[in-house]
Design an enzyme around this catalytic site. Structure first.
Site, PDB file in Angstrom:
ATOM      1  N   LYS A  59      75.347  88.516   1.600  1.00  9.95           N
ATOM      2  CA  LYS A  59      75.736  87.153   1.240  1.00  9.95           C
ATOM      3  C   LYS A  59      74.797  86.557   0.190  1.00  9.95           C
ATOM      4  CE  LYS A  59      75.705  85.711   5.545  1.00  9.95           C
ATOM      5  NZ  LYS A  59      75.457  87.020   6.226  1.00  9.95           N
ATOM      6  N   THR A  60      73.499  86.724   0.382  1.00  8.45           N
ATOM      7  CA  THR A  60      72.539  86.226  -0.608  1.00  8.45           C
ATOM      8  C   THR A  60      72.702  86.952  -1.935  1.00  8.45           C
ATOM      9  OG1 THR A  60      70.952  85.702   1.147  1.00  8.45           O
ATOM     10  CG2 THR A  60      70.093  85.847  -1.088  1.00  8.45           C
TER      11      THR A  60
ATOM     12  N   ASP B  67      71.940  78.730   2.683  1.00  7.18           N
ATOM     13  CA  ASP B  67      72.021  79.735   3.736  1.00  7.18           C
ATOM     14  C   ASP B  67      72.073  79.066   5.108  1.00  7.18           C
ATOM     15  OD1 ASP B  67      72.165  82.259   4.748  1.00  7.18           O
ATOM     16  OD2 ASP B  67      70.041  82.725   4.536  1.00  7.18           O
TER      17      ASP B  67
ATOM     18  N   THR C  95      76.460  82.846   9.465  1.00  6.69           N
ATOM     19  CA  THR C  95      76.716  83.955  10.388  1.00  6.69           C
ATOM     20  C   THR C  95      77.633  83.507  11.524  1.00  6.69           C
ATOM     21  OG1 THR C  95      74.700  83.376  11.601  1.00  6.69           O
ATOM     22  CG2 THR C  95      74.511  85.073   9.896  1.00  6.69           C
TER      23      THR C  95
ATOM     24  N   ARG D 142      71.275  96.336   4.640  1.00  4.51           N
ATOM     25  CA  ARG D 142      69.851  96.011   4.789  1.00  4.51           C
ATOM     26  C   ARG D 142      69.162  97.010   5.708  1.00  4.51           C
ATOM     27  NH1 ARG D 142      69.146  90.193   6.365  1.00  4.51           N
ATOM     28  NH2 ARG D 142      69.125  89.866   4.108  1.00  4.51           N
TER      29      ARG D 142
END
Length: 360
Positions: free
Chosen positions: A80-81, A125, A174, A233
């Site tokens: 997302k980032t 975020d 999230t 990640r």
């Protein structure tokens, strides 16, 4: 471009300390900046989201306008980032990054919004964790590019309208279900990030290995991808740990055997379960015959806090079909017995039903 990171990390300490935890720690933050793709063409996975977002951005550039506000939802570690930074890069605009927990007052948000440049991208975020007063101010800012700043208190308070330059808000969450409908409806484009397939993770690993100057074979990448929980990640984190093992214990080349041996050292098994996950399953199977058992009892048996078991271990076990939550408590699925190489009690007793479960 502003590369400031959110002031508060997501998740608890237990989650950030895990090798297979999806949240970023200090090392991840530093390495991810170098590994992040710079444009949509370089971004791996999320094919449908990339196609839709590409249309939105290309249309905005053709009109010479700012892009619509974008809401990205999905589990941590899915990109997302990274996508927010790509949106800014594709639009040729600077980006400012902050987080919902960092905005506790409407004045905090007003200060950020009033300093934005025209066309700038604001990445927010964990947007669902923003305070209610700031959230209500954001409604007007997103729709009318205006905020009302309250000066004074009580009967003498005055609302001063403040015009804002057009900007693009990229919100990430999230837990999309916690967003109030009025906020959700103000986003022009909404996308849900899915977990990655093993083949997509292999592409991520090969790309990262090239950037890290690591020699990795196709089977080695497949082994790491299979233990990465569908999360880029985690795949990149496991790749770095396997690289360390290959440099010390092997010839620096990551093969399937080297990857498997390295991840066994770090207690990450073939399905991506770590020590905590296996401890929960082992207690559920060996001590309670597969359940049902209450969460608090299970947590005591594992020696962890209730919240740790519920929020850190259970989500992945449920997603993998190894554990189920029922009104009577947690129960293990047949796949859990197979994964740990154990025989269900009814099979041990040579019968079915509760007789085998209670040994009667």
């Amino acid at each position: 471009m502003n590369w400031d990171e959110p002031t508060e990390l997501q998740g608890g300490t237990e989650e950030r300390d895990r090798l297979v935890g999806p949240d970023a720690d200090g090392e991840d933050t530093a390495v991810e900046a170098a590994l992040r793709p710079k444009d949509l063409a370089e971004f791996v996975g999320q094919e449908r989201v990339r196609e839709q977002l590409d249309l939105v951005l290309r249309a905005a550039r053709a009109r010479g306008a700012t892009a619509d506000h974008v809401l990205l939802s999905g589990a941590p570690g899915l990109g997302k980032t990274t996508l927010s930074m790509i949106i800014a890069a594709e639009m040729g605009a600077p980006i400012r990054i902050t987080s919902g927990p960092a905005i506790q007052h409407a004045g905090d948000l007003a200060a950020i919004l009033s300093s934005l440049q025209e066309g700038e991208v604001l990445f927010l975020d964990e947007i669902h964790r923003m305070s209610r007063p700031a959230e209500e101010m954001l409604y007007m800012a997103m729709e009318d590019f205006r905020v009302d700043v309250i000066v004074g208190k009580g009967p003498g308070a005055t609302a001063i309208p403040l015009e804002l330059p057009p900007f693009t808000l990229v919100g990430a969450t999230t837990r999309a279900g916690l967003l109030p409908p009025p906020l959700r409806d103000r986003f022009g484009f909404t996308a849900h990030m899915e977990f990655y397939a093993p083949g997509e993770l292999e592409r991520v690993i090969h790309r990262s290995a090239g950037l890290l100057d690591v020699h990795i074979e196709a089977e080695g990448a497949a082994e790491i991808a299979g233990r990465s929980r569908g999360t880029p990640r985690i795949a990149n984190r496991l790749l770095r740990r396997v690289r360390d093992y290959a440099q010390v214990k092997a010839d620096g080349i990551i093969t399937r055997d080297v990857a498997a041996q390295a991840l066994d050292v770090y207690e990450v098994d073939g399905r991506g379960l770590d020590r905590l996950d296996r401890a929960v399953l082992t207690a559920l199977l060996k001590l309670f015959g597969g359940g049902p058992v209450g969460l608090s009892t299970l947590a005591v048996a594992v020696g962890e806090e209730r919240e740790t078991v519920e929020e850190v271990a259970e989500p992945f076990l449920v997603r993998e079909g190894l554990l189920a939550r029922t009104p009577r408590g947690r129960i293990a699925t047949p796949a859990a017995w197979v994964h740990l190489g154990l025989t269900p009690p009814q099979q041990q007793a040579g019968g079915t039903g509760q007789q085998g479960l209670f040994g009667a």
